[in-house]
Design a protein around this motif. Sequence first.
Motif, mmCIF file in Angstrom:
data_model
loop_
_atom_site.group_PDB
_atom_site.id
_atom_site.type_symbol
_atom_site.label_atom_id
_atom_site.label_comp_id
_atom_site.label_asym_id
_atom_site.label_seq_id
_atom_site.Cartn_x
_atom_site.Cartn_y
_atom_site.Cartn_z
ATOM 1 N N GLY A 128 0.771 -1.231 0.000
ATOM 2 C CA GLY A 128 0.000 0.000 0.000
ATOM 3 C C GLY A 128 0.805 1.284 0.000
ATOM 4 N N TRP A 129 2.123 1.194 -0.146
ATOM 5 C CA TRP A 129 2.931 2.414 -0.171
ATOM 6 C C TRP A 129 2.574 3.257 -1.396
ATOM 7 C CZ3 TRP A 129 6.298 4.148 3.533
ATOM 8 C CH2 TRP A 129 6.637 3.241 4.550
ATOM 9 N N GLN A 130 2.398 4.565 -1.182
ATOM 10 C CA GLN A 130 2.009 5.483 -2.253
ATOM 11 C C GLN A 130 3.025 6.611 -2.375
ATOM 12 O OE1 GLN A 130 -0.808 5.096 -4.194
ATOM 13 N NE2 GLN A 130 -1.238 3.166 -3.115
ATOM 14 N N LYS A 131 3.392 6.939 -3.620
ATOM 15 C CA LYS A 131 4.294 8.063 -3.848
ATOM 16 C C LYS A 131 3.540 9.380 -3.714
ATOM 17 C CE LYS A 131 7.904 6.055 -6.786
ATOM 18 N NZ LYS A 131 8.975 6.385 -5.819
ATOM 19 N N SER A 132 4.238 10.401 -3.237
ATOM 20 C CA SER A 132 3.660 11.742 -3.176
ATOM 21 C C SER A 132 3.501 12.288 -4.590
ATOM 22 C CB SER A 132 4.557 12.667 -2.354
ATOM 23 O OG SER A 132 5.846 12.760 -2.956
ATOM 24 N N ASP A 133 2.758 13.378 -4.714
ATOM 25 C CA ASP A 133 2.517 13.968 -6.033
ATOM 26 C C ASP A 133 3.816 14.362 -6.727
ATOM 27 O OD1 ASP A 133 -0.183 13.623 -5.706
ATOM 28 O OD2 ASP A 133 -0.550 15.678 -5.020
ATOM 29 N N ASP A 134 4.816 14.801 -5.941
ATOM 30 C CA ASP A 134 6.084 15.199 -6.558
ATOM 31 C C ASP A 134 7.046 14.025 -6.725
ATOM 32 O OD1 ASP A 134 7.046 14.715 -4.000
ATOM 33 O OD2 ASP A 134 7.374 16.828 -3.518
ATOM 34 N N GLY A 135 6.646 12.845 -6.234
ATOM 35 C CA GLY A 135 7.460 11.649 -6.398
ATOM 36 C C GLY A 135 8.644 11.539 -5.464
ATOM 37 N N ASN A 136 8.787 12.479 -4.526
ATOM 38 C CA ASN A 136 9.974 12.496 -3.667
ATOM 39 C C ASN A 136 9.833 11.636 -2.419
ATOM 40 O OD1 ASN A 136 11.373 14.240 -5.369
ATOM 41 N ND2 ASN A 136 10.547 16.067 -4.358
ATOM 42 N N THR A 137 8.625 11.466 -1.935
ATOM 43 C CA THR A 137 8.417 10.701 -0.708
ATOM 44 C C THR A 137 7.381 9.610 -0.957
ATOM 45 O OG1 THR A 137 6.643 12.139 0.131
ATOM 46 C CG2 THR A 137 8.912 12.756 0.668
ATOM 47 N N GLU A 138 7.326 8.651 -0.026
ATOM 48 C CA GLU A 138 6.315 7.603 -0.067
ATOM 49 C C GLU A 138 5.655 7.517 1.300
ATOM 50 O OE1 GLU A 138 7.375 3.873 -2.527
ATOM 51 O OE2 GLU A 138 9.266 4.552 -1.645
ATOM 52 N N SER A 139 4.391 7.135 1.318
ATOM 53 C CA SER A 139 3.690 6.979 2.584
ATOM 54 C C SER A 139 2.829 5.720 2.553
ATOM 55 C CB SER A 139 2.823 8.204 2.891
ATOM 56 O OG SER A 139 1.827 8.369 1.904
ATOM 57 N N LEU A 140 2.629 5.161 3.732
ATOM 58 C CA LEU A 140 1.787 3.985 3.906
ATOM 59 C C LEU A 140 0.743 4.309 4.961
ATOM 60 C CD1 LEU A 140 1.107 0.953 3.504
ATOM 61 C CD2 LEU A 140 2.779 0.466 5.318
ATOM 62 N N HIS A 141 -0.510 4.355 4.552
ATOM 63 C CA HIS A 141 -1.596 4.631 5.485
ATOM 64 C C HIS A 141 -1.797 3.430 6.404
ATOM 65 C CE1 HIS A 141 -5.922 4.309 6.581
ATOM 66 N NE2 HIS A 141 -5.712 5.555 6.957
ATOM 67 N N LEU A 142 -1.860 3.686 7.713
ATOM 68 C CA LEU A 142 -2.066 2.618 8.681
ATOM 69 C C LEU A 142 -3.443 2.670 9.326
ATOM 70 C CD1 LEU A 142 1.428 2.602 10.455
ATOM 71 C CD2 LEU A 142 0.616 1.088 8.635
ATOM 72 N N TYR A 143 -3.902 3.875 9.701
ATOM 73 C CA TYR A 143 -5.184 3.930 10.409
ATOM 74 C C TYR A 143 -5.694 5.355 10.469
ATOM 75 C CZ TYR A 143 -8.772 2.539 13.779
ATOM 76 O OH TYR A 143 -9.961 2.266 14.388
ATOM 77 N N ASP A 144 -7.021 5.482 10.442
ATOM 78 C CA ASP A 144 -7.715 6.747 10.677
ATOM 79 C C ASP A 144 -8.846 6.497 11.652
ATOM 80 O OD1 ASP A 144 -6.550 8.807 8.970
ATOM 81 O OD2 ASP A 144 -7.290 7.632 7.287
ATOM 82 N N TYR A 145 -9.024 7.432 12.566
ATOM 83 C CA TYR A 145 -10.212 7.410 13.420
ATOM 84 C C TYR A 145 -10.479 8.840 13.865
ATOM 85 C CZ TYR A 145 -13.654 6.217 16.922
ATOM 86 O OH TYR A 145 -14.828 6.133 17.630
#
Length: 228
Positions: A128-145
């Motif tokens: 589930g890792w996603q690149k940022s719009d500028d392609g410089n970073t990646e993030s993995l969503h873990l949880y929202d509440y």
Amino acid sequence: MLINADFSLPAIVVPKDDDWQCSPESGVDRLMLDRIGDEVARATSIVRYARGSSFPRHLHAKGEEFLVLSGVFSDEHGDYPTGCYVRNPPGSGHAPFSEGGCRILVKLRQFDPADLTPIVINTHDSIGWQKSDDGNTESLHLYDYGSENVQMVRLPAGQEISLSTNPAGVELLVISGSVEYAGELLPVESWLRFPADHTAEIRAATDTVLWMKSGHLPLSLPDRSIRG
């Protein structure tokens, strides 16, 4: 006991060998990051299990959240290798142990009472890792509440990020690599917490992975009387 208990102030903890404190169980030590209460406490800690150590079965009346930093953490429900992110909701319980030793980031008694969703995510296996719009970073969503958001972030060396926190703050742990903040180099397992409406500039000194949580800090000192 009060440790970094004023949530209106920034807090930084850089791990040192002499900061570890023994728990009531042999072989289980804690580096306390923030804490309100004594043995039963609203707490954020790094916990170190020696090889073959364990903790008696206990309940988490107000929930437990942890990330395995190294080794394998286990309980009667299964084994959680390095990179596993787990949420045990209010009312859950377990008898934790580690056959080979491990370190975990753990947050206790910080759940909304209505947040009852158990979560187990292996961040090393996740696709589930996603690149940022500028392609410089990646993030993995873990949880929202509610306003709370939990994610992992990958930064290449030299990448800067600006943390303009929301009305309920942000908290970071350096999982790998190192970051620079306010002229200080912060190594692996450094912990940073910034209060509501605070702006911070963070720079990755090397390729870095961060655990990041936002929108969860109380706006005032929680009730110190810890019950149940």
